[in-house]
Each structure stands twice: as structure tokens, then as C-alpha cells.
Design a protein around this motif. Structure first.
Motif, PDB file in Angstrom:
ATOM      1  N   PRO A  63       0.810  -1.223   0.000  1.00  0.00           N
ATOM      2  CA  PRO A  63       0.000   0.000   0.000  1.00  0.00           C
ATOM      3  C   PRO A  63       0.849   1.282   0.000  1.00  0.00           C
ATOM      4  O   PRO A  63       0.526   2.253  -0.693  1.00  0.00           O
ATOM      5  CB  PRO A  63      -0.834  -0.105   1.284  1.00  0.00           C
ATOM      6  CG  PRO A  63      -0.911  -1.564   1.558  1.00  0.00           C
ATOM      7  CD  PRO A  63       0.429  -2.116   1.113  1.00  0.00           C
ATOM      8  N   LEU A  64       1.947   1.270   0.751  1.00  0.00           N
ATOM      9  CA  LEU A  64       2.844   2.430   0.769  1.00  0.00           C
ATOM     10  C   LEU A  64       3.509   2.615  -0.588  1.00  0.00           C
ATOM     11  O   LEU A  64       3.642   3.745  -1.091  1.00  0.00           O
ATOM     12  CB  LEU A  64       3.909   2.259   1.854  1.00  0.00           C
ATOM     13  CG  LEU A  64       3.401   2.162   3.285  1.00  0.00           C
ATOM     14  CD1 LEU A  64       4.534   1.788   4.234  1.00  0.00           C
ATOM     15  CD2 LEU A  64       2.753   3.462   3.706  1.00  0.00           C
ATOM     16  N   ARG A  67       0.979   3.993  -3.064  1.00  0.00           N
ATOM     17  CA  ARG A  67       0.745   5.411  -2.787  1.00  0.00           C
ATOM     18  C   ARG A  67       1.877   6.267  -3.345  1.00  0.00           C
ATOM     19  O   ARG A  67       1.663   7.303  -3.964  1.00  0.00           O
ATOM     20  CB  ARG A  67       0.578   5.627  -1.288  1.00  0.00           C
ATOM     21  CG  ARG A  67      -0.544   6.569  -0.957  1.00  0.00           C
ATOM     22  CD  ARG A  67      -0.734   6.739   0.532  1.00  0.00           C
ATOM     23  NE  ARG A  67      -0.080   5.709   1.327  1.00  0.00           N
ATOM     24  CZ  ARG A  67      -0.612   5.109   2.362  1.00  0.00           C
ATOM     25  NH1 ARG A  67      -1.798   5.436   2.770  1.00  0.00           N
ATOM     26  NH2 ARG A  67       0.035   4.195   3.037  1.00  0.00           N
TER      27      ARG A  67
END
Length: 88
Positions: A63-64, A67
């Protein structure tokens, strides 16, 4: 060595490797896109297999990474949208 490579597997575009490139190394990558949505590069995170499970790689790091890839892609598109001045 496990074969768990997945590209855009039912969700966000990504590539996963579990020791396919090198023993003891897991990695996940996300595409960087230009203003037209074309993939122009990729952002990658590597981790040691003995210290990082595939679940941690996909649940915490991915997810990081996605992003960050989205932010870089947005900046890339913004830069493309600005007229470039060249010296003659």
C-alpha cells in the motif's frame, strides 16, 4: 524457491517475486505512469525472505509503494502538462 509472481491479480497493478530473482529475496513493484496512463517505469521494494513474509510485503509495504507510485505518476503527468521551454 516458490513461484508466486502476480501481475495485477484482481486489484492494483503490481509485480511480486518470492525468491525467483535471487534466493532469500522477495520483492514487490508498482508501475509509474505518464499523463496518458502509459507505464514508463517501476518502483520496487526488496526484502530478505527470512525477515519479511509475503503477507507483510503485500499487506504493509505494497500500500505504501502504490501510494508513492501514484504520487510520482501524478507529478510526472503534471510536469508533462507544463509547456517546456527550450533554448534555441
Amino acid at each position: 524457491m516458490r513461484d508466486r509472481t502476480a501481475l495485477s491479480a484482481g486489484g492494483a497493478p503490481r509485480a511480486l517475486t518470492d525468491e525467483q530473482l535471487a534466493l532469500g529475496i522477495r520483492s514487490v513493484a508498482a508501475p509509474l505512469r505518464d499523463g496518458l496512463g502509459n507505464v514508463v517505469a517501476a518502483l520496487n521494494v526488496n526484502a530478505h525472505a527470512a525477515e519479511t513474509s509475503m503477507e507483510k510485503l503485500t499487506d504493509e509495504y505494497l500500500p505504501l509503494l502504490l501510494r508513492a507510485a501514484g504520487a510520482i505518476s501524478a507529478d510526472w503527468a503534471l510536469c508533462e502538462a507544463v509547456p517546456q521551454v527550450t533554448a534555441s
